[in-house]
Design a protein around this motif. Structure first.
Motif, PDB file in Angstrom:
ATOM      1  N   GLY A  13       0.382  -1.129  -0.036  1.00 51.25           N
ATOM      2  CA  GLY A  13       0.043   0.209   0.358  1.00 51.25           C
ATOM      3  C   GLY A  13       0.836   1.379   0.153  1.00 51.25           C
ATOM      4  N   ASP A  14       1.997   1.209   0.154  1.00 58.25           N
ATOM      5  CA  ASP A  14       3.137   2.148  -0.163  1.00 58.25           C
ATOM      6  C   ASP A  14       3.340   2.588  -0.773  1.00 58.25           C
ATOM      7  OD1 ASP A  14       4.018   2.177   2.535  1.00 58.25           O
ATOM      8  OD2 ASP A  14       5.906   1.379   2.683  1.00 58.25           O
ATOM      9  N   ARG A  15       2.873   4.533  -1.415  1.00 59.15           N
ATOM     10  CA  ARG A  15       3.198   4.528  -2.956  1.00 59.15           C
ATOM     11  C   ARG A  15       4.186   5.563  -2.902  1.00 59.15           C
ATOM     12  NH1 ARG A  15      -2.973   8.518  -2.774  1.00 59.15           N
ATOM     13  NH2 ARG A  15      -3.656   6.580  -2.650  1.00 59.15           N
ATOM     14  N   GLY A  16       4.369   5.098  -4.338  1.00 57.47           N
ATOM     15  CA  GLY A  16       6.261   5.871  -5.027  1.00 57.47           C
ATOM     16  C   GLY A  16       6.036   5.983  -6.089  1.00 57.47           C
ATOM     17  N   ILE A  17       7.125   6.121  -6.544  1.00 61.24           N
ATOM     18  CA  ILE A  17       7.580   6.888  -8.365  1.00 61.24           C
ATOM     19  C   ILE A  17       8.752   6.067  -8.960  1.00 61.24           C
ATOM     20  CG2 ILE A  17       7.963   9.119  -9.296  1.00 61.24           C
ATOM     21  CD1 ILE A  17       7.284  10.864  -7.061  1.00 61.24           C
ATOM     22  N   LEU A  32      13.282   0.585 -10.632  1.00 61.13           N
ATOM     23  CA  LEU A  32      13.677   0.951  -9.091  1.00 61.13           C
ATOM     24  C   LEU A  32      12.352   2.068  -9.219  1.00 61.13           C
ATOM     25  CD1 LEU A  32      17.003   1.839 -10.906  1.00 61.13           C
ATOM     26  CD2 LEU A  32      16.106   0.438  -8.628  1.00 61.13           C
ATOM     27  N   CYS A  33      12.214   2.117  -8.209  1.00 62.65           N
ATOM     28  CA  CYS A  33      10.844   3.191  -7.852  1.00 62.65           C
ATOM     29  C   CYS A  33      11.273   3.376  -6.129  1.00 62.65           C
ATOM     30  CB  CYS A  33       9.373   2.365  -6.989  1.00 62.65           C
ATOM     31  SG  CYS A  33       8.567   0.993  -8.450  1.00 62.65           S
ATOM     32  N   GLU A  34      11.047   4.958  -5.975  1.00 62.08           N
ATOM     33  CA  GLU A  34      11.293   5.725  -4.509  1.00 62.08           C
ATOM     34  C   GLU A  34      10.406   5.816  -4.431  1.00 62.08           C
ATOM     35  OE1 GLU A  34      13.781   9.704  -3.408  1.00 62.08           O
ATOM     36  OE2 GLU A  34      13.607   9.203  -5.831  1.00 62.08           O
ATOM     37  N   PHE A  35      10.914   5.369  -2.374  1.00 63.28           N
ATOM     38  CA  PHE A  35       9.492   5.185  -1.393  1.00 63.28           C
ATOM     39  C   PHE A  35      10.185   6.613  -0.835  1.00 63.28           C
ATOM     40  CE2 PHE A  35       8.797   1.728  -4.169  1.00 63.28           C
ATOM     41  CZ  PHE A  35       7.226   1.527  -3.726  1.00 63.28           C
ATOM     42  N   GLU A  49       1.522  -1.506  -8.445  1.00 60.95           N
ATOM     43  CA  GLU A  49       0.060  -1.169  -9.714  1.00 60.95           C
ATOM     44  C   GLU A  49       0.384   0.110  -9.803  1.00 60.95           C
ATOM     45  OE1 GLU A  49      -3.784  -2.607  -7.996  1.00 60.95           O
ATOM     46  OE2 GLU A  49      -3.134  -1.814  -6.090  1.00 60.95           O
ATOM     47  N   LEU A  50       0.086   0.566 -11.254  1.00 61.41           N
ATOM     48  CA  LEU A  50      -0.195   1.927 -11.370  1.00 61.41           C
ATOM     49  C   LEU A  50      -1.316   2.957 -10.753  1.00 61.41           C
ATOM     50  CD1 LEU A  50       1.162   3.862 -13.441  1.00 61.41           C
ATOM     51  CD2 LEU A  50      -1.125   3.406 -14.845  1.00 61.41           C
TER      52      LEU A  50
END
Length: 217
Positions: A13-17, A32-35, A49-50
């Motif tokens: 459920g954490d949101r990242g970019i 590679l996702c940054e949270f 997921e988007l």
């Protein structure tokens, strides 16, 4: 998914970019996702997921809040549909949806609402059927609350309700609608007035069943 890497915990459920791409030792493609709390993490595509405008997600079940007619099809208030993708026109603001009578339509998030489990809608006033306690607070039997939206834990099975400023992820069976006249869903009722609506007639004395709150403003 929940992951721990370099002492940083990434929770479901954490949101990242998405900031780039990487690969596993076997050459399998990763993102590679940054949270905010977990920093940069390498994740498989199926682990994220988007996040769409309005907090919607691909596959969410929807109810239309607008009427629309064009050469591609017709959309009416109350039609059921599904989110299928972000819009090609404006990815950050619009969504693409599919409805029975409209194969592909681009809409603003405000033109639809999520079809929640149990027939609930965002903003519905509900009464608690259960009592719960955790570190965040207490939920008391018969407390009055408000439906906030789908649960991040089980999006198609649970709903989030707020009671006295505390949010709880609950099964639809854990609450019931607060209806006018203290009625409950399933109550058998007899009509006391004659009504004609959209070509349908109800006579005095006709019996029916309460199925939920009216969605008419």
């Amino acid at each position: 998914t929940d992951l721990t890497e370099s002492g940083r915990m990434l929770s479901k459920g954490d949101r990242g970019i998405v900031v780039g791409k990487s690969a596993t030792d076997d050459g399998e493609a990763q993102l590679l996702c940054e949270f905010e709390d977990a920093g940069v993490q390498s994740l498989l595509p199926e682990h994220v997921e988007l996040q769409l405008p309005g907090g919607l997600r691909i596959g969410d079940l929807l109810i239309s809040k607008t009427d629309l007619t064009c050469r591609e099809g017709k959309l009416a208030i109350g039609d059921s549909g599904t989110v299928i993708a972000p819009s090609f026109v404006d990815r950050a603001k619009l969504i693409q949806c599919k409805f029975v009578n409209h194969a592909l339509v681009t809409l603003w998030p405000e033109q639809v609402e999520i079809e929640l489990p149990g027939g609930f809608c965002k903003g519905d006033v509900v009464i608690s059927n259960i009592a719960l306690q955790d570190s965040g607070g207490n939920l008391v039997l018969h407390d009055r609350g408000t439906v906030i939206g789908p649960s991040e834990i089980l999006r198609r099975e649970w709903i989030v309700c707020e009671f006295a400023g505390v949010q709880w992820s609950l099964s639809p069976e854990d609450v019931h609608h607060k209806l006018p006249g203290n009625h409950r869903v399933g109550d058998i009722v007899a009509c006391k007035v004659a009504v004609t609506n959209s070509g349908c007639r109800v006579a005095v004395g006709d019996c029916g069943k309460v199925i939920g709150p009216s969605r008419v403003d």
